[in-house]
Scaffold this motif. Sequence first.
Motif, PDB file in Angstrom:
ATOM      1  N   LEU A 191       0.702  -1.254  -0.073  1.00  0.00           N
ATOM      2  CA  LEU A 191       0.050   0.103   0.066  1.00  0.00           C
ATOM      3  C   LEU A 191       0.810   1.301   0.157  1.00  0.00           C
ATOM      4  O   LEU A 191       0.583   2.407  -0.740  1.00  0.00           O
ATOM      5  CB  LEU A 191      -1.092   0.111   1.014  1.00  0.00           C
ATOM      6  N   LEU A 194       1.986   1.936  -3.133  1.00  0.00           N
ATOM      7  CA  LEU A 194       0.934   2.344  -4.238  1.00  0.00           C
ATOM      8  C   LEU A 194       0.827   3.866  -4.121  1.00  0.00           C
ATOM      9  O   LEU A 194       0.663   4.688  -5.013  1.00  0.00           O
ATOM     10  CB  LEU A 194      -0.303   1.475  -3.742  1.00  0.00           C
ATOM     11  N   MET A 198       1.303   6.934  -6.400  1.00  0.00           N
ATOM     12  CA  MET A 198      -0.125   8.060  -6.846  1.00  0.00           C
ATOM     13  C   MET A 198       0.258   9.099  -6.489  1.00  0.00           C
ATOM     14  O   MET A 198       0.019  10.308  -7.077  1.00  0.00           O
ATOM     15  CB  MET A 198      -1.284   7.585  -5.440  1.00  0.00           C
ATOM     16  N   ARG A 201       2.253  10.606  -9.461  1.00  0.00           N
ATOM     17  CA  ARG A 201       1.329  10.781 -10.600  1.00  0.00           C
ATOM     18  C   ARG A 201       0.528  12.010 -10.483  1.00  0.00           C
ATOM     19  O   ARG A 201       0.626  12.722 -11.401  1.00  0.00           O
ATOM     20  CB  ARG A 201       0.359   9.464 -10.758  1.00  0.00           C
TER      21      ARG A 201
ATOM     22  N   MET B   1      -7.025  13.492 -18.623  1.00  0.00           N
ATOM     23  CA  MET B   1      -7.335  13.912 -17.332  1.00  0.00           C
ATOM     24  C   MET B   1      -8.436  12.789 -16.654  1.00  0.00           C
ATOM     25  O   MET B   1      -8.402  12.542 -15.731  1.00  0.00           O
ATOM     26  CB  MET B   1      -7.725  15.302 -17.364  1.00  0.00           C
ATOM     27  N   LEU B   4      -7.308   9.356 -15.980  1.00  0.00           N
ATOM     28  CA  LEU B   4      -6.423   9.777 -14.776  1.00  0.00           C
ATOM     29  C   LEU B   4      -7.302   9.275 -13.454  1.00  0.00           C
ATOM     30  O   LEU B   4      -7.129   8.579 -12.577  1.00  0.00           O
ATOM     31  CB  LEU B   4      -5.492  10.750 -14.803  1.00  0.00           C
ATOM     32  N   ARG B   7      -8.826   6.148 -13.012  1.00  0.00           N
ATOM     33  CA  ARG B   7      -7.833   5.104 -12.637  1.00  0.00           C
ATOM     34  C   ARG B   7      -7.625   5.438 -10.925  1.00  0.00           C
ATOM     35  O   ARG B   7      -7.606   4.544 -10.406  1.00  0.00           O
ATOM     36  CB  ARG B   7      -6.581   5.358 -13.240  1.00  0.00           C
ATOM     37  N   LEU B   8      -7.322   6.628 -10.818  1.00  0.00           N
ATOM     38  CA  LEU B   8      -7.080   7.058  -9.265  1.00  0.00           C
ATOM     39  C   LEU B   8      -8.343   6.361  -8.277  1.00  0.00           C
ATOM     40  O   LEU B   8      -8.169   6.114  -7.364  1.00  0.00           O
ATOM     41  CB  LEU B   8      -6.994   8.457  -9.195  1.00  0.00           C
ATOM     42  N   ARG B   9      -9.374   6.688  -8.789  1.00  0.00           N
ATOM     43  CA  ARG B   9     -10.633   6.289  -7.972  1.00  0.00           C
ATOM     44  C   ARG B   9     -10.813   4.819  -7.984  1.00  0.00           C
ATOM     45  O   ARG B   9     -10.917   4.141  -7.037  1.00  0.00           O
ATOM     46  CB  ARG B   9     -11.974   6.768  -9.075  1.00  0.00           C
ATOM     47  N   VAL B  11      -7.925   2.918  -7.870  1.00  0.00           N
ATOM     48  CA  VAL B  11      -6.905   2.729  -7.099  1.00  0.00           C
ATOM     49  C   VAL B  11      -7.336   2.802  -5.480  1.00  0.00           C
ATOM     50  O   VAL B  11      -7.174   2.146  -4.602  1.00  0.00           O
ATOM     51  CB  VAL B  11      -5.614   3.555  -7.210  1.00  0.00           C
ATOM     52  N   LEU B  12      -8.090   4.096  -5.511  1.00  0.00           N
ATOM     53  CA  LEU B  12      -8.632   4.289  -4.085  1.00  0.00           C
ATOM     54  C   LEU B  12      -9.641   3.308  -3.519  1.00  0.00           C
ATOM     55  O   LEU B  12      -9.456   2.843  -2.346  1.00  0.00           O
ATOM     56  CB  LEU B  12      -9.426   5.851  -4.179  1.00  0.00           C
ATOM     57  N   VAL B  15      -7.700   0.157  -2.521  1.00  0.00           N
ATOM     58  CA  VAL B  15      -6.988   0.354  -1.246  1.00  0.00           C
ATOM     59  C   VAL B  15      -7.958   0.451  -0.067  1.00  0.00           C
ATOM     60  O   VAL B  15      -7.833  -0.115   1.091  1.00  0.00           O
ATOM     61  CB  VAL B  15      -6.279   1.645  -1.230  1.00  0.00           C
ATOM     62  N   LEU B  16      -8.941   1.322  -0.149  1.00  0.00           N
ATOM     63  CA  LEU B  16     -10.143   1.375   0.879  1.00  0.00           C
ATOM     64  C   LEU B  16     -10.655  -0.289   1.053  1.00  0.00           C
ATOM     65  O   LEU B  16     -10.705  -0.490   2.302  1.00  0.00           O
ATOM     66  CB  LEU B  16     -11.204   2.160   0.622  1.00  0.00           C
ATOM     67  N   SER B  18      -9.016  -2.988   0.563  1.00  0.00           N
ATOM     68  CA  SER B  18      -8.169  -3.657   1.458  1.00  0.00           C
ATOM     69  C   SER B  18      -8.087  -3.344   2.955  1.00  0.00           C
ATOM     70  O   SER B  18      -7.889  -4.381   3.806  1.00  0.00           O
ATOM     71  CB  SER B  18      -6.758  -4.011   0.898  1.00  0.00           C
ATOM     72  N   LEU B  19      -8.267  -2.183   3.158  1.00  0.00           N
ATOM     73  CA  LEU B  19      -8.216  -1.863   4.396  1.00  0.00           C
ATOM     74  C   LEU B  19      -9.551  -2.393   5.320  1.00  0.00           C
ATOM     75  O   LEU B  19      -9.503  -2.877   6.102  1.00  0.00           O
ATOM     76  CB  LEU B  19      -8.339  -0.231   4.595  1.00  0.00           C
ATOM     77  N   ASN B  27      -7.349 -11.148   7.883  1.00  0.00           N
ATOM     78  CA  ASN B  27      -6.038 -11.869   8.217  1.00  0.00           C
ATOM     79  C   ASN B  27      -6.178 -13.001   9.386  1.00  0.00           C
ATOM     80  O   ASN B  27      -5.217 -13.747   9.481  1.00  0.00           O
ATOM     81  CB  ASN B  27      -5.160 -10.825   8.647  1.00  0.00           C
TER      82      ASN B  27
END
Lengths: 258, 199
Positions: A191, A194, A198, A201, B1, B4, B7-9, B11-12, B15-16, B18-19, B27
């Motif tokens: 993470l 990552l 980010m 970028r 734009m 991008l 893509r960022l969204r 990724v977000l 990430v969220l 997996s959190l 786990n």
Amino acid sequence: MLKSSPLRLAAATLLVLALSMAALAGLTFPPLTGRVVDAAHVINATTMTRLDSQLQALESKSSIQLVVATVPSLQGQDIDTFANEMFRAWKLGQKTTNNGVLLLVVPKEHQVRIEVGYGLEGTLTDVLSNIIITHAIVPRFKQGDLSGGISSGVDDIIAVLSGDKTNWVARQPVRPDNRSSPVNLLVFGFLLLLFMFMNWRAQVSGGRRASMGASFAGGMIGGMLGGMERGGFSSGGDFGSFSGGGGSSGGGGASGSW
Amino acid sequence: MKTLLLRLRMVLVLVLGSLVLAGCGYNAIPTAQENAKAQWAQVQNQYQRRADLIPNLVATVQGYAKQEKDVLTAVVEARAKATSVHIDASQLTDPAKLKAFTDAQNQLSGALGHLMAISENYPDLKSNQNFLALQSQLEGTENRISVARRDYIRAVRDYNLSLRTFPGVIWASTFFRSYQPMAEFSADAGAATPPKVKF
């Protein structure tokens, strides 16, 4: 029918767990009030103060936590199991080196045990523990001299533990406890990478929203990492008062009766 | 734009996601499984430690009690059998394998108990220093075995519970289908506490 069986299984497992917890909770240990816990009230005052200063000196010299305890009853358990559970409940010895020793005496049931932490099994071996019990402790106990037996037992244990200093210093890190999970670290490492990507970028494109999102999420990660660290760290305890250092025992030592 | 941002969204969300997964006990199952496997290794270590004591013990007893050939052979044979049964951590889900292991070890416990009992008849043996040392080592090892077994039973309970209770049951039925419940030691009292070697 098919649908209810996993549910039933889960309920049964829960019940078994609750029962086993109850069985464990059934053992009550006196609070660890100091290096000598005389819950059976058999140690006289002079021996008590002498033992306390001896044990304190041992710990400040070598970080070994040797604790003497007397209990009125084993609560139906055998002394091996009782001593092991008590040792673990009190967490004797340092967390990383597991260098604790418990001398447990049960006057009413005429039983005694030396329970040795993982880290000292190579120094205070089963054989030596047995010799100390049969030669230094039991003969005095047989004459009704509990204080005398305990204090000569402690003398011998300390003699063994500090007998050959170079030897036991070299042997200390026998079994470090390692509780941090590598899976967690991997996930967080991934993470972090990552987010670095980010951020890069976002900086390249100069997008305001993107960098906001990245720093928000980055903050969250930071928070989680901080939380992890706080959770994993155990305080060493204040000076003056005595508490276990987080050590554990796997059943080393010896038992005896008189 | 636009791409991008998209893509960022993504990724977000990833990430969220997996959190959230980590927060929901994702786990817990692998952690509990690793813990149970580690405890099993400890059980096997301690049984091995006992097996390692036996040749020396047999040799010492033989020196004083040659005529007890049957008892000595029984111990040697039971030891050979017990050391030949090994359980890989991945085979722990098979109750039959675990039972075979426990049976072999219990047979060795029985043979050892017999050996210790007959040694009572030989005063010279009983006062032999080497024998006394081996005796307390054996006692200590039997105790370590029972501690290791207790720890294993607890670890397996934790693991099995994490598979069968919320939220673990969600992961067990989706991502962790290969994670099977592990076998516990059979519940009969004799197996739960290995026979004490009395002297």
